[in-house]
Design an enzyme around this catalytic site. Structure first.
Site, short mmCIF file in Angstrom:
data_model
loop_
_atom_site.label_atom_id
_atom_site.label_comp_id
_atom_site.label_asym_id
_atom_site.label_seq_id
_atom_site.Cartn_x
_atom_site.Cartn_y
_atom_site.Cartn_z
N GLY D 150 0.84 -1.18 0.00
CA GLY D 150 0.00 0.00 0.00
C GLY D 150 0.88 1.24 0.00
CB CYS D 151 0.64 4.48 -1.75
SG CYS D 151 -1.10 4.89 -1.50
CG ASN D 152 -1.74 5.99 2.75
OD1 ASN D 152 -1.24 6.88 2.08
ND2 ASN D 152 -3.05 5.89 2.91
CB THR D 155 4.51 6.77 3.30
OG1 THR D 155 4.02 6.72 1.97
CG2 THR D 155 5.12 8.13 3.56
#
Lengths: 343, 343, 343, 343
Positions: D150-152, D155
């Site tokens: 997932g992109c979040n 991060t």
């Protein structure tokens, strides 16, 4: 019969000054009698802020040319430090609502530490009442000089003060991530505020310590009855208006929600959403409202409190008018019932 | 004693409906008695538009459940075609300000050509008065049914109609490049209106012919006394509110400026800037103002006329309230003196 | 074996300088040997432009400290007027791609009229080749000094020059409404470029005459074989990158489309869309592409031509690299095949 | 000699699919052989994503019409649930980089709890390697099926995993406020993603628990050797690209900085800024970079870690290409050295 108070705005060439003009334009009891802006003296307000075309406004003058006897109340929207000098030179019986940081901190040492210079008007500091309306209402009503709060500070305090007062959060474990629209930084031309540098991105700012912390730690400690420090990280948003404080606390969600709901149940400008709902900055834009939401964290024992307001309104000029209304014996909400502007 | 009129908003779940709620919230003589939105019936307005939290508003109902006898005036903010059916079913003595396209075009053939279906309520079309307030003021004051203008059409007409009336431009050489904020496209979920598709870019839209052309060519031709066609190219802006029409005409700048300045000299909501100055959409945002500027082109014999307004205000809901004020015998500017919101 | 050319960027602290750094970072034959920026000398490029963190770049130096013998080609991204002085002081055999306005205008009187001061390096002006690659390709390949075009000028010229060459439009009836992203105004801190002043609104700028007009009227007249003047109105967009020129002409759409399609059929960076389609700035963002669309006006005999490009790329730094490739005998598209960045 | 791998993108009509097209356009060893999008089958990619005009791309086909034998590797950019079915039907020797959530969670119960349905392809889940490149590099190089993060989640993990591994933070006191650009929500037409609803404001989303939490808690617990839960609150930003995670931890700043700096010292795509500096999303935009900053909190014993990346790049499609490079035995950074696009 309706009474009208003659109003001056000192420092009318910034965004909080312009917002005061906007509010007073439809205020039933205030009229603008003087506008000062030393760097723009002699110009029409409409040439500095073209949204004012067609309004019946006096031209901008130098503050030295203001006749204090001709006004009933002054809003002072000048930079800190300058403010001390200007207010010191005004008559001691002129009602003043100040929007700068100069009279917010009760402790001269704190002022010097955060603002990098000694305070030069301690008698005025003694006289000033802190302008967080819902918490200093009676003192404000009797005050001559009111010190408007920082916009970020107000956002945080609305979410936290009732929790400290009710003892429903752990005072040493408050962590605030704040998101602030760029108008809070004012209208001065700085590279970091250019459209190219602000839009389409986000970054934290004032990362070594934001000055508004001094204010809310002062108020937190006063309410808690002991020193409170608070983790605080502001972020610059690619938007003009609005502040959202995401406040992470240790406590129990329903007790936290109950403390907030009860505290603000009679307040016209502070709304507490139902438990489990979160507000958006855009739904208070242009209004004098503060909206607060409480959401339980997945992690047991932790809770999110969200507080949002329009930095130019409830965080600055709207608050200032609300306080002026109290100082002048007017209805507190006079001129402030504007509904949010969305989209 | 202040009279209050009971007001219904039909189609309150769109942006023009929400803007009507915003305006009526501070209107001295209107109060909201009913809100309809069939797809959202049963919900609170604040759940559809969270900016309404804390407002004293009725829940949304189905239009079938509206009791026309309980209201004095209805704003109809429904899609075209649906509007014909709804208005046909309402009592013929109920005052209605319509915001759709259904009653704007006097020629049924034009309606069918631009909207792709025959008009189904020609008697209502006959009855309807076109809602461009400054040009139909007396008829509106006596009307039962007023057809609000298209937002783009209003922007163009304010800049052009006085020029055709005064004969100071060549009617066959009017070219309009228009820039429109995205709220004019409404709140329906379409890929082309996503933030990702609209922000940080610009493109023309409705390139084969925008429906609002039908309106302003109708009015242009009426004023000019002969058919007028007009080149018109709208562009979708990465912004929410505001329209700017850049109108390129053949004529003489000072005559053009004089015609506009004279025509609007007594108008409270239409400002003509000094010759050589141009307006910005952001300085009318949230207000009911239209601002017009005239700038000579470098190319001799050609002139730029700039017209700007807030599409949700003077282009839709503000105009609607202005017309309602006339229809109800109220002061025309009641509830509409809100100053622009900038920044 | 791959040859690498040592490159200097003079004036690397502005946006076009930074864009050159971005392009050269993935260019197969250019490497950055020197970066100058007098006001930032001594700093790392990454401290001036944090996107450069991690890139292997020399620190910024004063231009006086540049050793011309150590470089093969210089990009000059300095303000006009300064540029004349700097380029005059460089060796006369150093290849230079200039991005300023200083060497674009062949007529010294035109330069003085538009830039408000006499040209100070007329020998360099004589030597300079105009940098509109697709129209001066052979001269650029043999040039020592190339004068990059204005970004707005390039956008307009790509849409119009083939039409004048083919004689398919009326030269005296060209009207351009242009919409420009704010990065074209550079990185200097000006009130009018603040996020608060640019976002969520639109307004025309340079309303008494934009300097880029001098360029494209020069080129139009050359191609048309007689003086051509052109109506031109630029608008500042609430976006960072991209220019759209909406060009309204008198002519016949299919002839216009054919002239453009034929002219650019072999060009790698200029695309002509099918007749009836219009481009968007966001679909060329970050690329070296120019996209052109042709759409018939409803008004007979009139046609819309839309031209769009990224002002920092095809309008400035991408064009500069394309020209440098020609001057160095490299493949013209080397380092420029980056696809558009959307969203 | 350069080898070229034939590539398919399954689900090419979304933003991650389009970003893969952008990356492969300049990738030295990948070429696009097939693009699928069932709802758009038969269309040219350029009609779905106009930025692709002029690229040499196959038309979109239905996934049923893909010939797996004609491709060497597939990127799968489909919604979760659909992905399980599609990947199950593909040959078991086809290399696949998946961008959905379907193969990220090792625990089927966790999948069912967070995604509301049982997992339907547990054998594939067993086979899949988690795609956080810097932490699974060797397994990815040998994998057939890689599950993009997932992109979040990515991060957050870049900022936190080295701290848990080094034991320099208190695992039970990690609080993340995350700010995410809207492209992470995809291209489907939803009211909440309209420009009018997203721009000029900010609000938290997924307030009862964001699905990406499942991923990073899985990885946190694995590294910490015991269950770790984490407070996480995402906010939707008025911007298209970029994620900033503001991670508040308990620990000592220099130890935290040292742990991060050491962990990533040899990583080409993860940069750790000097202690006391914070990154901005806009300075990694369009690149495959993750930037991390460490700033001491004023409150003793607490530290801020900031992690930022472009959600479509290092958070999705850039990561996918990086993993594909490893799976194909290519240089890991092939096609990914694009510099950030700013402004």
């Amino acid at each position: 019969m309706t009474q009208t108070f003659r109003t001056a705005i000192l420092g009318a060439s910034g965004y909080t000054g312009a917002e005061l003009v906007r509010l007073i334009a439809t205020h039933p009891h205030l009229k603008i009698s003087a506008l000062t802006a030393n760097s723009k003296a002699g110009q029409a307000m409409a040439s500095v802020f073209p949204q004012c075309v067609g309004m019946d406004l006096p031209d901008l003058i130098r503050i030295e040319d203001l006749d204090p006897a001709s006004i009933d109340i002054a809003f002072c929207a000048l930079p800190h430090a300058t403010t001390q000098e200007v207010v010191s030179a005004l008559p001691r019986d002129l009602k003043i609502v100040d929007l700068s940081a100069d009279f917010r901190l009760r402790d001269p040492a704190a002022y010097e530490a955060w603002y990098g210079r000694p305070h030069g008007a301690l008698d005025l500091q003694d006289e000033a009442v802190y302008g967080l309306t819902e918490f200093y209402r009676e003192q404000i009503a009797g005050a001559r000089l009111v010190a408007g709060t920082g916009c970020n500070a107000a956002t945080v305090m609305y979410g936290v003060l009732p929790l400290l007062a009710a003892g429903v959060v752990e005072p040493d474990e408050i962590s605030v991530a704040l998101m602030a629209g760029v108008s809070g930084a004012g209208r001065s031309a700085k590279e970091g505020l250019l459209h190219t540098e602000v839009s389409e991105g986000v970054h934290p700012y004032s990362i070594t310590g934001h000055r508004h912390v001094a204010e809310f730690e002062q108020e937190f400690s006063k309410v808690a009855g002991r020193p409170v420090t608070c983790s605080f990280m502001p972020h610059l948003m690619p938007m003009n208006r609005g502040i959202l404080a995401t406040i992470h606390v240790r406590g129990e969600a329903s007790a936290i929600h109950a403390a907030l709901a009860e505290r603000y149940s009679a307040e016209p400008f502070v709304h507490v959403l139902p438990l489990g709902e979160a507000p958006s900055t855009r739904h208070v834009r242009g209004s004098n409202l503060c909206r607060i939401g409480v959401v339980p964290d997945r992690v047991p024992g932790r809770v999110y409190v969200f507080s949002t307001l329009d930095n130019l309104m409830k965080g600055a000029s709207g608050q200032a008018v609300q306080n002026a209304n109290l100082m002048l014996g007017l209805e507190e909400s006079a001129g402030l019932t504007l509904a949010p502007v969305f989209p």
